[in-house]
Design an enzyme around this catalytic site. Structure first.
Site, mmCIF file in Angstrom:
data_model
loop_
_atom_site.group_PDB
_atom_site.id
_atom_site.type_symbol
_atom_site.label_atom_id
_atom_site.label_comp_id
_atom_site.label_asym_id
_atom_site.label_seq_id
_atom_site.Cartn_x
_atom_site.Cartn_y
_atom_site.Cartn_z
ATOM 1 N N LYS A 1 -31.294 -52.325 8.124
ATOM 2 C CA LYS A 1 -31.217 -51.665 9.434
ATOM 3 C C LYS A 1 -30.857 -50.177 9.151
ATOM 4 O O LYS A 1 -31.090 -49.462 10.316
ATOM 5 C CB LYS A 1 -29.896 -52.468 10.006
ATOM 6 N N ASP B 1 -24.527 -56.852 15.837
ATOM 7 C CA ASP B 1 -23.842 -57.977 15.152
ATOM 8 C C ASP B 1 -23.640 -57.688 14.010
ATOM 9 O O ASP B 1 -23.095 -58.673 13.128
ATOM 10 C CB ASP B 1 -24.809 -59.024 15.598
HETATM 11 C C1 LIG Z 1 -30.833 -59.034 9.094
HETATM 12 C C2 LIG Z 1 -31.639 -58.966 10.361
HETATM 13 N N1 LIG Z 1 -32.700 -59.310 10.366
HETATM 14 C C3 LIG Z 1 -33.702 -59.328 11.565
HETATM 15 C C4 LIG Z 1 -32.973 -58.798 12.503
HETATM 16 C C5 LIG Z 1 -33.780 -58.600 13.704
HETATM 17 O O1 LIG Z 1 -34.143 -57.358 14.307
HETATM 18 P P1 LIG Z 1 -34.480 -57.108 15.724
HETATM 19 O O2 LIG Z 1 -33.124 -57.484 16.511
HETATM 20 O O3 LIG Z 1 -35.032 -55.797 15.861
HETATM 21 O O4 LIG Z 1 -35.339 -58.308 16.300
HETATM 22 C C6 LIG Z 1 -31.623 -58.193 12.556
HETATM 23 C C7 LIG Z 1 -31.087 -57.421 13.830
HETATM 24 O O5 LIG Z 1 -29.867 -57.246 13.649
HETATM 25 C C8 LIG Z 1 -30.932 -58.368 11.356
HETATM 26 O O6 LIG Z 1 -29.499 -58.049 11.145
#
Ligand SMILES: Cc1ncc(COP(=O)(O)O)c(C=O)c1O
Length: 399
Positions: free
Chosen positions: A74, A121
């Site tokens: 992220k 989150d």
């Molecule tokens: C570990 C992880 N994978 C995937 C995502 C998915 O991203 P998005 O909210 O852009 O779909 C998140 C989002 O916080 C994440 O923390």
């Protein structure tokens, strides 16, 4: 029997250009990331023994657990978007958008007192807090109720003022937006809405560095790409990137979007496919905390609708299966430590390949002995107790 809800999409490339997230843009983004302290491409691992066992040509996993020391991908989005926003506020030239310049005393002096705020989150907030710390900015982070204390502590350790609210994720996002407005702080949110599109789009562009790295690390082009979605910003950006790179024809890699059933806003939007976004109201009860988002990101959905092929809503047990298989590989394969959200796409894939009752879905996706599959493990064990409960102690979840 695994309960997987599936909707297939026919691509409509004419509805949204993928250029904003394409290779040319990704190269610019990566140039910025290369200027950040600790930037290194994350590894792409090949699971050869697993591919042989499951009867496919190859399975490769991009392991984002080492990204900037933040245990998730992220930070790519927050760092790039913060730099762009500061560039606008300070009237900087593109050539000045690099870490050395942005962290110089001259710039720090001009930015004194500026505050970034976001809702998260966990992983996104950690990325924004890290960026703020690097650039000497203040940072406020709001988390939804039920967030793990460990994730809160990790954000506080980066100097941010972070707290867990008694709100759902969507309500926390609204609260961050209102607080930003009242205090004239900079809202760095990783999803968009009417009137707030530029920064989320730049956050999405930030994510394309991991796709560019993967494309360069792979020897052959993939036939299938599994991407997990919360609001769909990451999967939308990567869908755009891969459509730009490989095109939208029938021989392009199949792009499969994966979500928890308890937070399947992209799936619902795809199932209706009527131009509206469909939110999942109320509390979203899933172990996949990073994917527990109720409302799709419009820009992400537009890319998915135009260039992706299938949306799947998985049961909780699929994410747990994915974590266990990645963490306990067959002889000869490397281990990947992957958290609940990180393992969702991979868990969906391995369940489809392993479960006899999913044979029809496997056929429909053309998964066979010629398939070369790419997954993204988007986080490491960001909640360690949860990781141990599942991987060590075999905690069970509904199918
Ligand atoms: C570990 C992880 N994978 C995937 C995502 C998915 O991203 P998005 O909210 O852009 O779909 C998140 C989002 O916080 C994440 O923390």
């Amino acid at each position: 029997m695994k309960n997987m809800k599936t909707v297939f999409l026919e691509r409509k490339p004419e509805t949204a250009s993928s250029e904003k997230f394409g290779v040319g843009q990704a190269q610019k983004v990566r140039n910025f990331h290369r200027s950040l302290p600790g930037y290194e491409p994350t590894r792409l691992v090949e699971l050869k023994s697993l591919a042989a066992l499951l009867g496919v040509r190859s399975i490769e996993v991009k392991d984002e657990s080492s990204r900037f020391g933040l245990n998730a991908f992220k930070g790519l989005g927050g760092s790039y978007a913060v730099a762009r926003e500061l560039g606008r506020r300070l009237n900087l030239k593109d050539s000045e958008l690099n870490f050395n310049y942005l962290s110089s005393n001259k710039v720090k002096e001009r930015l004194k007192g500026q505050t970034l705020i976001t809702a998260t989150d966990g992983n996104h907030g950690r990325g924004v807090a890290w960026t703020a710390q690097q650039l000497g900015l203040n940072c406020v982070v709001l988390m939804p109720k039920g967030s793990a204390e460990e994730r809160l502590d990790n954000i506080r350790r980066l100097g941010a003022q972070a707290s867990i609210t008694d709100l759902t994720y969507d309500e926390t996002v609204r609260s961050a937006a209102e607080t930003a407005h009242q205090n004239e702080w900079i809202l760095m949110q990783d999803t968009d809405w009417e009137g707030y599109r530029l920064i989320p789009c730049e956050i999405m562009q930030g994510y394309t560095t991991m796709a560019l790295e993967a494309a360069e690390q792979m020897e052959d082009r993939p036939t299938h790409i599994f991407l997990q979605a919360g609001v769909g910003a990451m999967s939308g950006a990567l869908t755009g990137f891969f459509a730009d790179l490989y095109g939208d024809d029938l021989d392009a890699p199949r792009i499969i979007i994966v979500e928890p059933q308890a937070a399947d806003c992209i799936f619902r939007t795809a199932a209706a496919d009527d131009g509206e976004l469909y939110a999942v109201p109320g509390e979203l009860d899933t172990i996949m905390a990073g994917l527990a988002c109720g409302t799709p990101c419009q820009t992400g959905w537009d890319q998915i609708r135009a260039h992706a092929d299938c949306c799947i809503a998985i049961p909780e047990s699929s994410a747990a299966d994915g974590m266990r298989i990645l963490g306990n590989p067959l002889a000869g394969d490397p281990a990947v430590i992957s958290g609940e959200s990180g393992a969702a796409g991979f868990g969906c894939l391995t369940d489809i390949l392993r479960q006899p009752d999913l044979a029809e879905l496997k056929d429909k996706l053309d998964l066979d002995s010629s398939s070369r599959i790419l997954c993204f493990s988007t986080e490491g064990a960001t909640y360690e107790k949860g990781y141990r409960d599942i991987v060590w102690d075999g905690k069970q979840f509904p199918d």
